[in-house]
Scaffold this active site. Structure first.
Site, PDB file in Angstrom:
ATOM      1  N   ASN A 138     -16.774  28.042 -22.651  1.00 14.81           N
ATOM      2  CA  ASN A 138     -17.418  26.931 -21.947  1.00 14.81           C
ATOM      3  C   ASN A 138     -17.233  27.033 -20.431  1.00 14.81           C
ATOM      4  O   ASN A 138     -16.132  27.301 -19.958  1.00 14.81           O
ATOM      5  CB  ASN A 138     -16.842  25.604 -22.440  1.00 14.81           C
ATOM      6  CG  ASN A 138     -17.099  25.390 -23.915  1.00 14.81           C
ATOM      7  OD1 ASN A 138     -18.123  25.814 -24.442  1.00 14.81           O
ATOM      8  ND2 ASN A 138     -16.153  24.755 -24.592  1.00 14.81           N
TER       9      ASN A 138
ATOM     10  N   GLN B 177      -7.301  -2.242   3.951  1.00 14.27           N
ATOM     11  CA  GLN B 177      -6.296  -1.444   3.245  1.00 14.27           C
ATOM     12  C   GLN B 177      -6.934  -0.692   2.069  1.00 14.27           C
ATOM     13  O   GLN B 177      -6.433   0.330   1.634  1.00 14.27           O
ATOM     14  CB  GLN B 177      -5.170  -2.363   2.761  1.00 14.27           C
ATOM     15  CG  GLN B 177      -4.047  -1.640   2.049  1.00 14.27           C
ATOM     16  CD  GLN B 177      -2.837  -2.538   1.889  1.00 14.27           C
ATOM     17  OE1 GLN B 177      -2.188  -2.878   2.870  1.00 14.27           O
ATOM     18  NE2 GLN B 177      -2.542  -2.942   0.675  1.00 14.27           N
TER      19      GLN B 177
ATOM     20  N   SER C 148       0.827  -1.219   0.000  1.00 18.41           N
ATOM     21  CA  SER C 148       0.000   0.000   0.000  1.00 18.41           C
ATOM     22  C   SER C 148       0.855   1.260   0.000  1.00 18.41           C
ATOM     23  O   SER C 148       0.323   2.369  -0.021  1.00 18.41           O
ATOM     24  CB  SER C 148      -0.933  -0.001   1.209  1.00 18.41           C
ATOM     25  OG  SER C 148      -0.192  -0.128   2.405  1.00 18.41           O
TER      26      SER C 148
ATOM     27  N   TYR D 254      -9.506  -6.721  12.414  1.00 18.36           N
ATOM     28  CA  TYR D 254      -8.865  -6.204  11.212  1.00 18.36           C
ATOM     29  C   TYR D 254      -8.819  -7.274  10.116  1.00 18.36           C
ATOM     30  O   TYR D 254      -8.549  -8.438  10.371  1.00 18.36           O
ATOM     31  CB  TYR D 254      -7.431  -5.733  11.521  1.00 18.36           C
ATOM     32  CG  TYR D 254      -6.702  -5.242  10.277  1.00 18.36           C
ATOM     33  CD1 TYR D 254      -6.824  -3.924   9.859  1.00 18.36           C
ATOM     34  CD2 TYR D 254      -5.944  -6.120   9.495  1.00 18.36           C
ATOM     35  CE1 TYR D 254      -6.207  -3.480   8.702  1.00 18.36           C
ATOM     36  CE2 TYR D 254      -5.325  -5.686   8.333  1.00 18.36           C
ATOM     37  CZ  TYR D 254      -5.458  -4.375   7.943  1.00 18.36           C
ATOM     38  OH  TYR D 254      -4.849  -3.937   6.795  1.00 18.36           O
TER      39      TYR D 254
ATOM     40  N   LYS E 117     -17.073  30.049 -28.759  1.00 16.31           N
ATOM     41  CA  LYS E 117     -17.417  29.360 -27.522  1.00 16.31           C
ATOM     42  C   LYS E 117     -16.648  29.850 -26.307  1.00 16.31           C
ATOM     43  O   LYS E 117     -15.464  30.138 -26.362  1.00 16.31           O
ATOM     44  CB  LYS E 117     -17.143  27.858 -27.680  1.00 16.31           C
ATOM     45  CG  LYS E 117     -18.055  27.168 -28.662  1.00 16.31           C
ATOM     46  CD  LYS E 117     -19.431  26.914 -28.081  1.00 16.31           C
ATOM     47  CE  LYS E 117     -19.386  25.850 -27.041  1.00 16.31           C
ATOM     48  NZ  LYS E 117     -19.971  24.587 -27.479  1.00 16.31           N
TER      49      LYS E 117
ATOM     50  N   SER F 240     -13.175  26.680 -27.354  1.00 10.23           N
ATOM     51  CA  SER F 240     -13.242  25.497 -28.196  1.00 10.23           C
ATOM     52  C   SER F 240     -12.203  25.641 -29.296  1.00 10.23           C
ATOM     53  O   SER F 240     -11.984  26.734 -29.814  1.00 10.23           O
ATOM     54  CB  SER F 240     -14.641  25.369 -28.797  1.00 10.23           C
ATOM     55  OG  SER F 240     -14.587  24.592 -29.975  1.00 10.23           O
TER      56      SER F 240
ATOM     57  N   LYS G 153      -8.265   3.397   1.800  1.00 10.04           N
ATOM     58  CA  LYS G 153      -7.520   4.650   1.649  1.00 10.04           C
ATOM     59  C   LYS G 153      -7.742   5.353   0.327  1.00 10.04           C
ATOM     60  O   LYS G 153      -7.995   6.570   0.295  1.00 10.04           O
ATOM     61  CB  LYS G 153      -6.035   4.388   1.877  1.00 10.04           C
ATOM     62  CG  LYS G 153      -5.747   4.181   3.333  1.00 10.04           C
ATOM     63  CD  LYS G 153      -4.381   3.616   3.577  1.00 10.04           C
ATOM     64  CE  LYS G 153      -4.397   2.768   4.829  1.00 10.04           C
ATOM     65  NZ  LYS G 153      -5.251   1.557   4.730  1.00 10.04           N
TER      66      LYS G 153
ATOM     67  N   ASN H 157      -2.120  -2.618  12.985  1.00 11.52           N
ATOM     68  CA  ASN H 157      -3.578  -2.497  12.911  1.00 11.52           C
ATOM     69  C   ASN H 157      -4.088  -1.259  13.657  1.00 11.52           C
ATOM     70  O   ASN H 157      -4.926  -0.520  13.140  1.00 11.52           O
ATOM     71  CB  ASN H 157      -4.251  -3.760  13.444  1.00 11.52           C
ATOM     72  CG  ASN H 157      -3.920  -4.979  12.595  1.00 11.52           C
ATOM     73  OD1 ASN H 157      -3.332  -4.839  11.515  1.00 11.52           O
ATOM     74  ND2 ASN H 157      -4.270  -6.166  13.066  1.00 11.52           N
TER      75      ASN H 157
ATOM     76  N   THR I  39     -40.148  26.567 -10.805  1.00 17.30           N
ATOM     77  CA  THR I  39     -40.450  25.198 -10.374  1.00 17.30           C
ATOM     78  C   THR I  39     -40.656  24.429 -11.679  1.00 17.30           C
ATOM     79  O   THR I  39     -41.164  25.001 -12.655  1.00 17.30           O
ATOM     80  CB  THR I  39     -41.720  25.123  -9.494  1.00 17.30           C
ATOM     81  OG1 THR I  39     -42.834  25.599 -10.246  1.00 17.30           O
ATOM     82  CG2 THR I  39     -41.594  25.959  -8.229  1.00 17.30           C
ATOM     83  N   HIS I  40     -40.246  23.210 -11.702  1.00 19.81           N
ATOM     84  CA  HIS I  40     -40.264  22.411 -12.951  1.00 19.81           C
ATOM     85  C   HIS I  40     -39.471  23.096 -14.068  1.00 19.81           C
ATOM     86  O   HIS I  40     -39.740  22.882 -15.248  1.00 19.81           O
ATOM     87  CB  HIS I  40     -41.700  22.157 -13.429  1.00 19.81           C
ATOM     88  CG  HIS I  40     -42.621  21.695 -12.339  1.00 19.81           C
ATOM     89  ND1 HIS I  40     -42.782  20.367 -12.011  1.00 19.81           N
ATOM     90  CD2 HIS I  40     -43.392  22.392 -11.467  1.00 19.81           C
ATOM     91  CE1 HIS I  40     -43.644  20.268 -10.988  1.00 19.81           C
ATOM     92  NE2 HIS I  40     -44.013  21.483 -10.648  1.00 19.81           N
TER      93      HIS I  40
ATOM     94  N   GLU J 200     -18.958  22.581 -14.850  1.00 22.76           N
ATOM     95  CA  GLU J 200     -19.232  21.282 -15.478  1.00 22.76           C
ATOM     96  C   GLU J 200     -18.409  20.171 -14.831  1.00 22.76           C
ATOM     97  O   GLU J 200     -18.888  19.072 -14.571  1.00 22.76           O
ATOM     98  CB  GLU J 200     -18.926  21.328 -16.978  1.00 22.76           C
ATOM     99  CG  GLU J 200     -19.946  22.096 -17.773  1.00 22.76           C
ATOM    100  CD  GLU J 200     -19.551  22.190 -19.238  1.00 22.76           C
ATOM    101  OE1 GLU J 200     -20.321  21.714 -20.073  1.00 22.76           O
ATOM    102  OE2 GLU J 200     -18.474  22.728 -19.546  1.00 22.76           O
TER     103      GLU J 200
HETATM  104  N1  ARG Z   1      -1.063  -1.398   5.045  1.00 22.85           N
HETATM  105  C1  ARG Z   1      -2.024  -1.919   5.986  1.00 22.85           C
HETATM  106  C2  ARG Z   1      -3.351  -1.219   5.817  1.00 22.85           C
HETATM  107  O1  ARG Z   1      -3.373  -0.214   5.189  1.00 22.85           O
HETATM  108  C3  ARG Z   1      -1.526  -1.698   7.364  1.00 22.85           C
HETATM  109  C4  ARG Z   1      -2.051  -2.701   8.359  1.00 22.85           C
HETATM  110  C5  ARG Z   1      -1.523  -4.024   8.037  1.00 22.85           C
HETATM  111  N2  ARG Z   1      -1.767  -4.970   9.083  1.00 22.85           N
HETATM  112  C6  ARG Z   1      -1.653  -6.282   8.861  1.00 22.85           C
HETATM  113  N3  ARG Z   1      -1.855  -7.041   9.847  1.00 22.85           N
HETATM  114  N4  ARG Z   1      -1.332  -6.764   7.692  1.00 22.85           N
HETATM  115  O2  ARG Z   1      -4.377  -1.643   6.288  1.00 22.85           O
END
Ligand code: ARG
Length: 467
Positions: free
Chosen positions: A290, A327, A28, A322, A288, A282, A330, A115, A160-161, A295
């Site tokens: 835009n 993971q 990660s 956990y 144009k 454009s 994120k 964890n 409205t509408h 948007e």
């Molecule tokens: N990179 C892991 C995560 O984002 C960290 C925790 C990992 N813990 C484990 N027991 N493998 O969740």
């Protein structure tokens, strides 16, 4: 840095090294390295607490704190070498710490697991992100209030509408946006309160046999309190879901605003002018201009909604405690934060620079029989039951459509043909100014009500910014 045998942090029980693809697949560090500040802050607090309870010598604590601060500086100078073999931000920093200070670095992980470490890092990161989002959100709110005060008397058609309904003031419309976003602000405040609890001390899942002073660590990190249950602390990501839900609602509001800005800047509405610096041209059609920023904000709402579903689905059916699934929290969370921050920043910059084309708005309000309700209310005041008044005015509107005139453009005699109760005071009622001024009720569109509401809004913002 490389891994010739097995991972140095957990390789003890392994007899072969991780498959290269699996290492890349499970790592990660590519996306969690952005939590390095929070990871280091959490480690420093943990080390100080360990020293305080006598589990770590004060010499080791000093070495650890100095080492971590030096690593933070390395990262910020762009000199830190992130290693995929070390999986994540936590093990990268810890390995580097040991490289720099030796055995003391290996003592940092006492009474802690990745964890509870990662759960703490995310909460710290999200807490900072919410604070940053609120700065931009409140800047946008301030811009809306200022513009609403400027445009308190500007008349535009209310819809409205998407059909012309009744005249409103542009300031009133802007304050509707303000109210929507003010609730988003409250949702973020509320969410932050639940983010702000500390997982550290939960260790892997069950707590730890070291006599940790969790309250002290929480205090060092400015958390309200430690999480009450170790299994829950390392496992749940409801705070991230909750934030993303608040973000999705906020984006939905921005998207609705964006849609109106896009419509209004079209030649067909022509109500506003967006500054050139927020638009693009454009390559083929020279005429144009835009409205790209609104948007794009409208479009980016989709990804935040998607992240909300991703996080809900991520947590669904996860057994305690956990799991590696977590993971995956994120990237959706980080992208939500980036997206919301970017959209708010663009809107906060753009709104104060928006120019209302007042005469175009007024002209448009004159079409579409926007004061038909006012004529009905006028007849009601003369004793006609509302349903009958509605019928009478409907007929007048039909004449208006046939002869291409607004009610205010008919003669008194013509109007009296629909009801003899109509007198020449009717023209004040049929005027757009008269119509909006008559909506003089709390929350109504009358200019004096808009000014009062904007003043209340401004005071609320000032109080927020003061404390
Ligand atoms: N990179 C892991 C995560 O984002 C960290 C925790 C990992 N813990 C484990 N027991 N493998 O969740």
């Amino acid at each position: 840095m490389s891994d010739t045998q097995t991972n140095q942090s957990w390789g003890g029980r392994f007899t072969e090294s991780t498959d290269a693809f699996v290492a890349a697949f499970t790592a990660s560090v590519g996306f969690d390295q952005r939590m390095y500040r929070q990871d280091i802050a959490g480690s420093i607090a943990h080390a100080r607490m360990l020293a305080r309870i006598g589990v770590l010598s004060s010499e080791d604590c000093v070495r650890i704190v100095q080492g971590l601060e030096a690593i933070r500086a390395e990262i910020e100078r762009g000199e830190f070498v992130w290693s995929l073999e070390l999986e994540d931000v936590h093990m990268n920093i810890e390995a580097r710490l040991t490289e720099r200070i030796g055995d003391a670095g290996k003592r940092l992980h006492t009474g802690r697991s990745r964890n509870d470490q990662v759960a703490t890092d995310i909460r710290l990161y999200l807490r900072d992100a919410i604070d940053a989002i609120q700065v931009e959100l409140r800047r946008l709110l301030g811009g809306l209030v200022d513009l609403a005060l400027q445009e308190a008397e500007t008349i535009m058609p209310g819809f409205t509408h998407l059909q012309v309904a009744q005249p409103v003031t542009f300031g009133h419309h802007l304050l509707a946006w303000f109210e929507m976003l003010k609730r988003d602000d409250a949702r973020l405040v509320d969410c932050r309160g639940r983010v702000n609890f500390m997982p550290l001390g939960a260790a892997a899942l069950a707590g730890t046999s070291y006599p940790l002073d969790r309250d002290y660590t929480a205090q060092l990190l400015d958390f309200a309190a430690p999480c009450a249950n170790s299994l829950d602390a390392v496992s749940d990501r409801d705070f991230a879901i909750e934030f993303t839900a608040a973000a999705a609602i906020l984006m939905t509001h921005l998207s609705r605003m964006a849609e109106e800005l896009v419509l209004w800047s079209s030649a067909q509405f022509d109500f506003i002018d967006l500054p050139d610096r927020f638009c693009t041209g454009s390559s083929i059609m020279p005429q144009k201009k835009n409205p790209d920023v609104p948007e794009l904000v409208r479009g980016k709402t989709g990804r935040v909604n998607g992240h909300l579903i991703a996080l809900l689905t991520l947590m669904k059916s996860q057994p305690l405690a956990y799991n590696k699934d977590n993971q995956e929290d994120k990237e959706p969370l980080f992208d939500t934060i980036d997206t919301v921050l970017g959209c708010l920043r663009a809107f906060a910059d753009m709104i104060p620079a928006l120019r209302a084309k007042r005469d175009k708005m007024l002209e448009s309000a004159r079409r579409g029989f926007a004061t038909a309700t006012d004529l009905a209310d006028y007849l009601v005041r003369k004793g006609v039951p509302f349903r009958d008044a509605h019928e009478v005015v409907g007929k007048a509107v039909r004449l208006g459509i046939e002869t291409n005139r607004d009610l205010a453009e008919m003669s008194l005699a013509e109007l009296q043909g629909f009801s003899p109760l109509i007198k020449d005071d009717v023209f004040a009622v049929l005027s757009l100014e008269g119509s909006v001024a008559a909506r003089d009720v709390l929350g109504g569109t009358a200019p004096n009500r808009v000014r009062a509401a904007a003043t209340r809004a401004r005071n609320w913002l000032m109080e927020l910014n003061a404390g």
